[in-house]
Write an enzyme that holds these catalytic residues in place. Sequence first.
Site, PDB file in Angstrom:
ATOM      1  CD  GLU A  44      -8.437   7.024  -0.481  1.00  4.94           C
ATOM      2  OE1 GLU A  44      -8.503   6.105   0.039  1.00  4.94           O
ATOM      3  OE2 GLU A  44      -9.403   6.614  -1.694  1.00  4.94           O
ATOM      4  CE  LYS A 112     -10.252   4.045   3.247  1.00  4.17           C
ATOM      5  NZ  LYS A 112      -9.611   4.045   1.988  1.00  4.17           N
ATOM      6  CB  CYS A 146     -12.134   5.218  -0.666  1.00  6.55           C
ATOM      7  SG  CYS A 146     -11.714   4.186  -2.754  1.00  6.55           S
TER       8      CYS A 146
END
Length: 242
Positions: A44, A112, A146
Amino acid sequence: RAPFSLAALQLDIAWEDPSENLRRADALAARAAGAGARLAVLPEMFNTGFSMAAERVAPHAQAARDGLADIARRRGLWLLGGYAEPGEDGRRPRNACSLMAPDGSEALRYHKIHPFSLAGEHRHYDGGTALPAADVEGVRLTPLICYDLRFPEPFRAAAERTDLFVVIANWPAARRDAWRTLLRARAIENQAFVLGVNRAGEGDGLAYAGDSALIDPLGATLGELGPGEGVLLGDVDATTVA
């Protein structure tokens, strides 16, 4: 069909230094390509670290995409990496990743879905709403980023069309048990391969334990890295998932 070889590029990210991080990424990608990997994956926000200075780091998005495409072309592999990108139509920036094909074209871009509220990410970045996938030489790949790992729902939504979930992260060492456990949980409950690619080193006062890992559809760990920068190599087979 032969197993598909891939590599996690566990990068020690230089804080908010995009050009240095592209140089480091290329060096790791060269190692992966030399070992026969067809896909290499960076963490990320690989080009800056997990910075909440969204307006400062997001303008580097196009350079990050161009750099990923250049490395993919020169190394002859698929390459996925995360970065921050500017928002559109007055919206906040977003935490994104791109998958580049060996010809340098962009095969997918994911945003995300779950900004990390504990760190205030939701105050600086807007969440995405879609779960794109790509066929990578016969392996159906779905990326997540994440904090997304803590939510089983997006994985479940994509499970029927996914052979390999790729989870890229800047996941701090303080919560490493959750990272290692949830990678296995997502593999087991969705009966898919999971590749978790975390950063190494230290950034903005946080320590990162690495722990990048490849998990098979039954939850067995096929390979795992320790705390330092490195390359994890492994194979996945779509027929195993089927």
